[in-house]
Design an enzyme around this catalytic site. Structure first.
Site, short mmCIF file in Angstrom:
data_model
loop_
_atom_site.label_atom_id
_atom_site.label_comp_id
_atom_site.label_asym_id
_atom_site.label_seq_id
_atom_site.Cartn_x
_atom_site.Cartn_y
_atom_site.Cartn_z
N GLY A 25 -11.56 1.49 18.56
CA GLY A 25 -12.18 2.84 17.79
C GLY A 25 -11.47 3.87 18.37
CB THR A 26 -8.69 5.26 18.44
OG1 THR A 26 -8.72 4.48 19.75
CG2 THR A 26 -7.54 6.07 18.55
CB THR A 27 -9.39 10.05 15.95
OG1 THR A 27 -10.36 9.23 14.93
CG2 THR A 27 -8.51 10.77 15.02
CB SER A 85 -11.61 3.74 13.49
OG SER A 85 -11.94 4.57 14.74
#
Lengths: 262, 233
Positions: free
Chosen positions: A43-45, A179
């Site tokens: 989960g990341t930006t 994500s």
């Protein structure tokens, strides 16, 4: 290159493979032995965008394991040398290891050869490292980073995205991944220009990360209570500058003021 | 069956040492000087691409005299040693003392086992870091062709003809010199070498510093303009 059994080349990862195999991690071998797939932080930006003097690279700070917070202040943007950066997206363990290895790889080459690799050469090296990780990626340990930097020979900022096979795609303007990458891309699309100033680029990046955190539960927003801010680094001819938290907070408060409906 | 001639071990060692000393004496000298904010390494070197001074790790630098191919190979071995160690442990675990000892072992082994000894003399310099307990002090280690190792405070000279240079530094060196004064002393000392140039031009000087003011990698190679700016303002 091996001469009388000793490695004489200038690549650190090859040196590890040939002379110190015990220090090389093979995720795919480890996974092949395990019956059940382990839960790893995801989960990341992260995003990278060109601006007038170079490139900006930014990332949120949240790591999640399923629906749980694994860490609130993980670092996703790493300086790989004085003029290049990597922003990691995917399984945290292999991602962080790859960022670290790339940094050592570039420094090692520079010290052995006495000169730095071209920016394109650095991106290509990363591409090979991602390709080596493909078996593990097929089992879930995905590494899909962004790579960006200032190309000293061409006097411009450049950025690349990657897919799990090591496919390397140079982007002309901006790119976000992870994500929440889709939402960040939508946000960047509205305000990005290649000739924008550094200050405008910083504001744009804070806005894009805020938008992504708003829509995606795997992306961490700005946490005023704990004082946790996204990482923003700008890279130009003079090197890499980390945007300080006070400036990020100021941009965020402007966004809050502009968007407040009360 | 023919019998090989008997040669005493003393004679063998003496011959090897003489051979190595001759090779080293052909090279120009290098001076390593501590200044108030770091360590300066200075060499007379007309070539801009074949350097005698190199970066090993964050706080560790290398300087070698003698046969280029041999000391450059040792420099690369040092970089590989340091990078693997820093990768396996932490960046602070890469220390000059361990590297100098490793060099001493390698060179000592080559001296006793190989037909031809290494025609090389080298220095490992490490700058202290006051942020870490036990890492505060600078250290300078000199390793000779037979593996003998010594540590030095303030300054160190390597190369063929070092006596005049050594005595000049002993007479004129003071601790806590600023970089400019240290470099001026370094240049005037290098000019004393009988096999060197007595009017040493800036373009023939190779200078690098380990600069305590830098973060991370402390090694910095001075460009010809930077050297000129300091020596001939």
């Amino acid at each position: 290159m091996l001469v009388r059994g000793r490695y004489l080349g200038s690549s650190f990862s090859e040196l590890l493979e040939l002379e110190h195999p015990q220090l090389r991690i093979s995720w795919s071998d480890a996974l092949a032995k395990s019956q059940q797939f382990p839960e790893v932080p995801h989960g990341t930006t992260v995003l990278a965008a060109k601006y007038a003097d170079g490139v900006l690279v930014a990332g949120d700070r949240l790591a999640t394991e399923g629906y749980r917070v694994a860490s609130r202040d993980v670092q996703k943007v790493y300086n790989t040398d004085s003029h290049s950066l990597i922003a990691i997206a995917g399984a945290a363990g292999p991602c962080i290891e790859m960022a670290r290895l790339l940094g050592i790889e570039l420094e090692h080459y520079e010290k052995i050869e006495g000169e730095t690799l071209e920016l394109e050469g650095k991106a290509n090296k990363l591409s090979q490292m991602i390709r080596q990780n493909l078996p593990a990626a097929m089992q879930g340990l995905v590494v899909v980073p962004l790579f960006a930097g200032y190309d000293k020979s061409r006097k411009t900022g450049r950025l690349w995205k990657f897919d799990i096979t090591g496919g390397r795609y140079e982007e002309a303007e901006y790119q976000a991944t992870g994500s929440g990458g889709l939402y960040a891309n939508e946000s960047l699309k509205k305000s990005h220009r290649n000739d924008m100033t550094r200050d405008d680029a910083v504001k744009m990046a804070v806005q894009a990360l805020t938008d992504a955190a708003d829509e995606d539960r795997g992306t961490g927003g700005i946490d005023l209570m704990r004082g946790i801010f996204p990482t923003l680094n700008v890279c130009s001819e003079t090197g890499i500058e980390t945007v300080d938290a006070a400036e990020v907070e100021r941009c965020y408060r402007e966004i809050l003021d502009a968007g407040s409906r009360s | 069956m023919s019998m090989p001639f008997y040669v005493s071990p003393e004679q063998v060692m003496q011959d090897k040492a003489e051979y190595a000393r001759k090779g080293i004496a052909r090279g120009r000298s290098i001076i390593i000087l501590e200044y108030d904010l770091g360590i300066a390494l200075m060499a007379e070197n007309p070539s801009v691409s074949l350097s005698k001074i190199g970066e090993i790790y964050d706080r560790v630098a290398f300087a070698g005299v003698g046969k280029f191919s041999e000391f450059d190979q040792l420099r690369k071995v040092g970089v590989r040693y340091a990078d693997v160690k820093g990768y396996a442990y932490s960046r602070e675990d890469v220390r000059g003392k361990a590297l100098a000892n490793a060099y001493s072992q390698t060179m000592g082994d080559a001296f006793t086992r190989e037909m031809k000894p290494l025609e090389v003399e080298l220095v490992v310099a490490e700058i202290g870091d006051t942020r870490f307990v036990g890492h505060e002090e600078n250290s300078i280690y000199k390793v000779q062709f037979d593996g003998s190792i010594s540590d030095h405070k303030g300054f160190c000279v390597i190369g063929g003809e070092t006596e005049d240079l050594q005595s000049n530094l002993e007479a004129n060196y003071e601790s806590g010199l600023p970089l400019g004064d240290a470099m001026k002393l370094g240049r005037s000392t290098l000019q004393l070498a009988s096999n060197g140039d007595d009017q040493l031009e800036v373009k023939n000087l190779e200078v690098a510093i380990l600069d305590s003011q830098r973060t991370g990698r402390k090694f910095h190679r001075l460009s010809a303009e930077e050297v000129r700016g300091i020596l001939e303002p």
